[in-house]
Scaffold this motif. Structure first.
Motif, PDB file in Angstrom:
ATOM      1  N   GLN A  16     -16.497   0.015  41.907  1.00  0.00           N
ATOM      2  CA  GLN A  16     -17.103   1.659  42.626  1.00  0.00           C
ATOM      3  C   GLN A  16     -16.509   2.730  41.443  1.00  0.00           C
ATOM      4  N   ARG A  17     -16.090   2.550  40.763  1.00  0.00           N
ATOM      5  CA  ARG A  17     -16.390   2.889  38.871  1.00  0.00           C
ATOM      6  C   ARG A  17     -17.472   2.993  38.394  1.00  0.00           C
ATOM      7  N   GLY A  18     -17.964   1.930  38.410  1.00  0.00           N
ATOM      8  CA  GLY A  18     -19.291   1.924  37.304  1.00  0.00           C
ATOM      9  C   GLY A  18     -19.984   2.209  38.235  1.00  0.00           C
ATOM     10  N   VAL A  19     -19.955   2.001  39.540  1.00  0.00           N
ATOM     11  CA  VAL A  19     -21.557   2.497  40.050  1.00  0.00           C
ATOM     12  C   VAL A  19     -21.004   4.157  40.008  1.00  0.00           C
ATOM     13  N   ALA A  20     -20.302   4.818  40.449  1.00  0.00           N
ATOM     14  CA  ALA A  20     -20.154   5.893  40.321  1.00  0.00           C
ATOM     15  C   ALA A  20     -20.325   6.956  38.616  1.00  0.00           C
ATOM     16  N   ARG A  21     -20.177   6.013  37.624  1.00  0.00           N
ATOM     17  CA  ARG A  21     -20.704   6.510  36.429  1.00  0.00           C
ATOM     18  C   ARG A  21     -22.214   6.239  36.448  1.00  0.00           C
ATOM     19  N   LEU A  22     -22.631   5.093  36.960  1.00  0.00           N
ATOM     20  CA  LEU A  22     -23.984   4.730  36.864  1.00  0.00           C
ATOM     21  C   LEU A  22     -24.723   6.527  37.269  1.00  0.00           C
ATOM     22  N   ALA A  23     -24.434   6.787  38.798  1.00  0.00           N
ATOM     23  CA  ALA A  23     -24.474   7.801  39.497  1.00  0.00           C
ATOM     24  C   ALA A  23     -24.599   9.097  38.885  1.00  0.00           C
ATOM     25  N   ALA A  24     -23.565   9.263  38.447  1.00  0.00           N
ATOM     26  CA  ALA A  24     -23.081  10.476  37.356  1.00  0.00           C
ATOM     27  C   ALA A  24     -24.320  10.704  36.397  1.00  0.00           C
ATOM     28  N   THR A 101     -32.403  10.774  29.543  1.00  0.00           N
ATOM     29  CA  THR A 101     -31.335   9.728  30.364  1.00  0.00           C
ATOM     30  C   THR A 101     -30.387   9.667  28.941  1.00  0.00           C
ATOM     31  N   LEU A 102     -30.847   9.317  28.215  1.00  0.00           N
ATOM     32  CA  LEU A 102     -29.626   9.074  27.016  1.00  0.00           C
ATOM     33  C   LEU A 102     -28.624   9.996  26.906  1.00  0.00           C
ATOM     34  N   ARG A 103     -29.141  10.890  26.764  1.00  0.00           N
ATOM     35  CA  ARG A 103     -28.819  12.295  26.274  1.00  0.00           C
ATOM     36  C   ARG A 103     -27.258  12.479  27.673  1.00  0.00           C
ATOM     37  N   ALA A 104     -27.147  12.274  28.879  1.00  0.00           N
ATOM     38  CA  ALA A 104     -26.458  12.102  30.279  1.00  0.00           C
ATOM     39  C   ALA A 104     -25.737  11.182  29.751  1.00  0.00           C
ATOM     40  N   ILE A 105     -26.280   9.519  29.291  1.00  0.00           N
ATOM     41  CA  ILE A 105     -24.967   8.392  29.221  1.00  0.00           C
ATOM     42  C   ILE A 105     -24.516   9.190  28.293  1.00  0.00           C
ATOM     43  N   LEU A 106     -24.204   9.026  27.284  1.00  0.00           N
ATOM     44  CA  LEU A 106     -23.757   9.847  26.060  1.00  0.00           C
ATOM     45  C   LEU A 106     -22.293  11.718  26.402  1.00  0.00           C
ATOM     46  N   ARG A 107     -22.943  11.752  27.329  1.00  0.00           N
ATOM     47  CA  ARG A 107     -21.991  13.112  27.421  1.00  0.00           C
ATOM     48  C   ARG A 107     -21.626  12.675  28.694  1.00  0.00           C
ATOM     49  N   ALA A 108     -21.890  11.347  29.586  1.00  0.00           N
ATOM     50  CA  ALA A 108     -20.870  11.024  30.203  1.00  0.00           C
ATOM     51  C   ALA A 108     -19.893  10.043  29.900  1.00  0.00           C
ATOM     52  N   GLY A 109     -20.115   9.524  28.632  1.00  0.00           N
ATOM     53  CA  GLY A 109     -19.139   8.324  28.098  1.00  0.00           C
ATOM     54  C   GLY A 109     -18.215   8.709  26.657  1.00  0.00           C
ATOM     55  N   VAL A 110     -19.360   9.585  26.448  1.00  0.00           N
ATOM     56  CA  VAL A 110     -18.508  11.000  25.081  1.00  0.00           C
ATOM     57  C   VAL A 110     -16.738  11.526  26.070  1.00  0.00           C
ATOM     58  N   TYR A 111     -17.385  12.696  27.676  1.00  0.00           N
ATOM     59  CA  TYR A 111     -16.250  12.773  27.695  1.00  0.00           C
ATOM     60  C   TYR A 111     -15.606  12.088  28.899  1.00  0.00           C
ATOM     61  N   GLU A 112     -15.763  10.918  29.227  1.00  0.00           N
ATOM     62  CA  GLU A 112     -14.764   9.682  29.260  1.00  0.00           C
ATOM     63  C   GLU A 112     -13.799   9.299  28.211  1.00  0.00           C
ATOM     64  N   LEU A 113     -14.080   9.724  26.765  1.00  0.00           N
ATOM     65  CA  LEU A 113     -13.694   9.389  25.753  1.00  0.00           C
ATOM     66  C   LEU A 113     -12.586  10.377  26.088  1.00  0.00           C
ATOM     67  N   ILE A 143     -27.753   2.033  20.568  1.00  0.00           N
ATOM     68  CA  ILE A 143     -27.083   3.138  20.057  1.00  0.00           C
ATOM     69  C   ILE A 143     -25.807   3.819  20.511  1.00  0.00           C
ATOM     70  N   VAL A 144     -26.365   3.839  22.463  1.00  0.00           N
ATOM     71  CA  VAL A 144     -25.144   3.880  22.420  1.00  0.00           C
ATOM     72  C   VAL A 144     -23.842   3.254  22.780  1.00  0.00           C
ATOM     73  N   ASN A 145     -23.848   2.173  22.145  1.00  0.00           N
ATOM     74  CA  ASN A 145     -22.936   1.338  21.600  1.00  0.00           C
ATOM     75  C   ASN A 145     -22.598   1.963  20.533  1.00  0.00           C
ATOM     76  N   ALA A 146     -23.391   3.089  19.296  1.00  0.00           N
ATOM     77  CA  ALA A 146     -22.305   3.129  18.169  1.00  0.00           C
ATOM     78  C   ALA A 146     -22.046   4.233  17.912  1.00  0.00           C
ATOM     79  N   VAL A 147     -22.644   5.230  18.821  1.00  0.00           N
ATOM     80  CA  VAL A 147     -22.487   6.243  18.802  1.00  0.00           C
ATOM     81  C   VAL A 147     -21.143   6.510  19.477  1.00  0.00           C
ATOM     82  N   LEU A 148     -20.561   5.843  20.584  1.00  0.00           N
ATOM     83  CA  LEU A 148     -19.703   6.063  21.059  1.00  0.00           C
ATOM     84  C   LEU A 148     -18.511   5.405  20.800  1.00  0.00           C
TER      85      LEU A 148
END
Length: 167
Positions: A16-24, A101-113, A143-148
């Protein structure tokens, strides 16, 4: 004995967290492109998308609290998040050139980190690489893997320091 229908993969909190990440990520993208207010986007997702049926397709249940934390956290922390992403990207590829889309993924990932130490950094990285794979088939997941990974090593170095022998 547990009923298998009630212990399905969809009902597990991690899924459910994975689904929340995608929705975010989708909500952050929508906010950036349409200029939609955070309260409106969160309300729309919770009322009409998370766990709902849309055009005959059933959306999976999401951890609504996790979704709200990610979206609200990215919005609140974006001025701190964006420069760190920019610094982690290749010098000739500024954040402004990155796909929305990639910006949104990176922003959410960095926030979570930065703000969810209860989730191991490697899990955060893997989850957002998977989100990237839902949208992209080319270089973007790498790119997501490398940046995060780069930022995780800065934000949470203790998770990447090898243990001393015998400890």
């Amino acid at each position: 004995m547990a009923d298998p229908a009630k212990t399905s993969r969809e009902t597990r909190p991690a899924n459910q967290r994975g689904v929340a990440r995608l929705a975010a990520v989708q909500a952050l993208y929508q906010m950036e492109l349409a200029g939609t207010d955070i309260a409106d986007v969160v309300a729309e997702f919770e009322a009409f998308r998370l766990g709902k049926e849309i055009d005959g397709e059933q959306y999976r249940s999401a951890d609504a609290g996790w979704f709200r934390d990610l979206v609200g956290g990215v919005v609140a922390e974006q001025r701190a998040i964006d420069p760190s992403i920019h610094a982690a990207l290749a010098h000739d590829w500024p954040l402004a050139r990155v796909d929305a889309t990639l910006r949104a993924i990176l922003r959410a990932g960095v926030y979570e980190l930065r703000h969810r130490p209860d989730v191991p950094a490697r899990v955060v990285i893997t989850e957002y690489v998977d989100v990237a794979k839902a949208f992209f088939a080319e270089d973007e997941p790498r790119i997501v893997n490398a940046v995060l990974d780069r930022l995780a090593r800065e934000v949470r170095p203790e998770e990447f320091t090898p243990a001393a022998p015998g400890s």
